[in-house]
Design a protein around this motif. Structure first.
Motif, PDB file in Angstrom:
ATOM      1  N   GLY A   1     -25.184  -8.025   8.650  1.00  0.00           N
ATOM      2  CA  GLY A   1     -25.391  -6.958   7.464  1.00  0.00           C
ATOM      3  C   GLY A   1     -24.482  -6.675   6.835  1.00  0.00           C
ATOM      4  N   GLU A   2     -24.332  -5.698   5.955  1.00  0.00           N
ATOM      5  CA  GLU A   2     -23.573  -5.206   4.930  1.00  0.00           C
ATOM      6  C   GLU A   2     -22.400  -4.794   5.258  1.00  0.00           C
ATOM      7  N   LEU A   3     -21.196  -5.258   4.578  1.00  0.00           N
ATOM      8  CA  LEU A   3     -20.027  -5.050   4.875  1.00  0.00           C
ATOM      9  C   LEU A   3     -19.290  -4.219   3.615  1.00  0.00           C
ATOM     10  N   ASP A   4     -18.549  -3.006   3.894  1.00  0.00           N
ATOM     11  CA  ASP A   4     -17.996  -2.240   3.232  1.00  0.00           C
ATOM     12  C   ASP A   4     -16.277  -2.313   3.672  1.00  0.00           C
ATOM     13  N   TRP A   5     -15.526  -2.254   2.685  1.00  0.00           N
ATOM     14  CA  TRP A   5     -13.952  -2.168   2.778  1.00  0.00           C
ATOM     15  C   TRP A   5     -13.226  -1.312   2.015  1.00  0.00           C
ATOM     16  N   LYS A   6     -12.224  -0.968   2.611  1.00  0.00           N
ATOM     17  CA  LYS A   6     -10.963  -0.136   1.858  1.00  0.00           C
ATOM     18  C   LYS A   6      -9.635  -0.427   2.244  1.00  0.00           C
ATOM     19  N   VAL A   7      -8.886  -1.192   1.428  1.00  0.00           N
ATOM     20  CA  VAL A   7      -7.655  -1.475   1.823  1.00  0.00           C
ATOM     21  C   VAL A   7      -6.241  -0.736   1.258  1.00  0.00           C
ATOM     22  N   GLU A   8      -5.227  -0.260   2.138  1.00  0.00           N
ATOM     23  CA  GLU A   8      -4.443   0.535   1.761  1.00  0.00           C
ATOM     24  C   GLU A   8      -3.600  -0.260   0.950  1.00  0.00           C
ATOM     25  N   LYS A   9      -2.814   0.538  -0.155  1.00  0.00           N
ATOM     26  CA  LYS A   9      -1.972  -0.470  -1.277  1.00  0.00           C
ATOM     27  C   LYS A   9      -0.424  -0.406  -0.475  1.00  0.00           C
ATOM     28  N   ALA A  10      -0.060   1.093  -0.063  1.00  0.00           N
ATOM     29  CA  ALA A  10       1.327   0.976   0.494  1.00  0.00           C
ATOM     30  C   ALA A  10       1.687  -0.011   1.413  1.00  0.00           C
ATOM     31  N   PRO A  11       0.968  -0.189   2.415  1.00  0.00           N
ATOM     32  CA  PRO A  11       1.625  -1.054   3.677  1.00  0.00           C
ATOM     33  C   PRO A  11       1.959  -2.399   3.144  1.00  0.00           C
ATOM     34  N   LEU A  12       1.420  -2.825   2.090  1.00  0.00           N
ATOM     35  CA  LEU A  12       1.516  -4.173   1.362  1.00  0.00           C
ATOM     36  C   LEU A  12       3.042  -4.270   1.164  1.00  0.00           C
ATOM     37  N   LEU A  13       3.611  -3.295   0.985  1.00  0.00           N
ATOM     38  CA  LEU A  13       4.973  -3.393   0.542  1.00  0.00           C
ATOM     39  C   LEU A  13       5.855  -3.717   1.795  1.00  0.00           C
ATOM     40  N   LEU A  14       5.223  -3.581   2.825  1.00  0.00           N
ATOM     41  CA  LEU A  14       6.214  -4.190   3.976  1.00  0.00           C
ATOM     42  C   LEU A  14       5.309  -5.431   4.722  1.00  0.00           C
ATOM     43  N   ARG A  15       4.488  -5.890   3.787  1.00  0.00           N
ATOM     44  CA  ARG A  15       3.746  -7.237   3.976  1.00  0.00           C
ATOM     45  C   ARG A  15       2.993  -7.015   5.440  1.00  0.00           C
ATOM     46  N   SER A  16       2.246  -5.693   5.353  1.00  0.00           N
ATOM     47  CA  SER A  16       1.334  -5.479   6.303  1.00  0.00           C
ATOM     48  C   SER A  16       0.118  -4.880   5.590  1.00  0.00           C
ATOM     49  N   VAL A  17      -1.158  -5.478   6.162  1.00  0.00           N
ATOM     50  CA  VAL A  17      -2.347  -5.009   5.663  1.00  0.00           C
ATOM     51  C   VAL A  17      -3.272  -3.863   6.611  1.00  0.00           C
TER      52      VAL A  17
END
Length: 255
Positions: free
Chosen positions: A66-82
């Motif tokens: 089916g269809e896929l929607d996503w939202k990625v948080e930006k702040a955790p990327l500073l700790l190399r976490s997605v």
């Protein structure tokens, strides 16, 4: 000294450009670079950004979900976490939840809710004479993968409007399952009916990295003729009229 200043300015500009590009990068551009790393997962009609995007279609092992929607948080990327909030919606599939991938590569999913047709499990159960009816829905309260193996998991599922068609026709009451992870990194659970229908179910199952096995005793309540007929095609008949079902297999046939 001037060379050092100019070099510093160039470095700052490069960083700014890199941040702007990453912040606004179209999802389809990112997918072209990442597609080869997604293994059996394939996307079509990708749009939006890497932070907030949509795909018209997502497939796993060639099966369209089916269809896929996503939202990625930006702040955790500073700790190399997605940290990503995902949702897949199809004609008969609806799945959503939060997925986290830490810097060490470990993955954790939480509050994953799913709804899929029961027929999705027919290949894994290997019941060629019968088609499973109804819907399976449930929740993974948590699911952690460490080095690719399950380290922690718990959840429940309900098979609603349960029944079979094909060589026999029968409808059952809802069938319930609860499961959790074990110290050996397998998942084990129990299966039972809700006690309101004419099919009695009492069983258990376990899932490992290499496959799964399940065992259950099935019996007809109130001498229900339709259920008794269906049990002729499920498992090994017992002297008391019940059926003993044993299944060993791989998870991949589900896809």
């Amino acid at each position: 000294m001037k060379i050092f200043k100019w070099l510093l300015v160039v470095i700052v500009l490069v960083v700014i450009v890199a941040v702007v590009v990453a912040w606004t990068m179209p999802a389809d551009v990112a997918y072209r670079y990442m597609a080869s790393r997604l293994g059996p997962v394939s996307l079509v009609g990708v749009r939006g950004t890497v932070w907030d995007g949509h795909a018209d279609g997502v497939s796993v092992f060639g099966r369209d979900l089916g269809e896929l929607d996503w939202k990625v948080e930006k702040a955790p990327l500073l700790l190399r976490s997605v940290h990503a909030d995902l949702r897949i919606r199809g004609a008969d599939i609806d799945t959503s939840g939060m997925l986290k991938r830490d810097a060490d590569g470990n993955i954790n999913a939480s509050d994953v809710r799913f709804r899929v047709p029961a027929s999705l499990f027919s290949p894994a159960l290997d019941l060629p004479s019968l088609r499973l009816l109804g819907t399976v829905s449930g929740t993974f309260k948590n699911l952690s993968l460490v080095d690719g193996l399950v380290a922690n998991a718990s959840g429940d599922a309900r098979w609603s409007d349960a029944g079979v068609s094909g060589s026999a026709e029968a409808r059952f009451s809802d069938i319930l399952a609860e499961f959790s992870s074990k110290p050996d990194r397998s998942i084990a659970g129990t299966v039972a009916d809700d006690g309101k229908g004419n099919l009695a179910v009492d069983g258990f199952f376990s899932i490992t990295a290499t496959g799964f096995n399940a065992e259950a005793f099935l019996a007809a309540r109130n001498n229900d003729q339709r259920v008794q007929e269906a049990l002729r095609y499920i498992g090994e008949p017992q002297a008391d009229g019940s059926s003993h079902l044993i299944i060993n297999g791989q998870l991949f046939p589900v896809f």
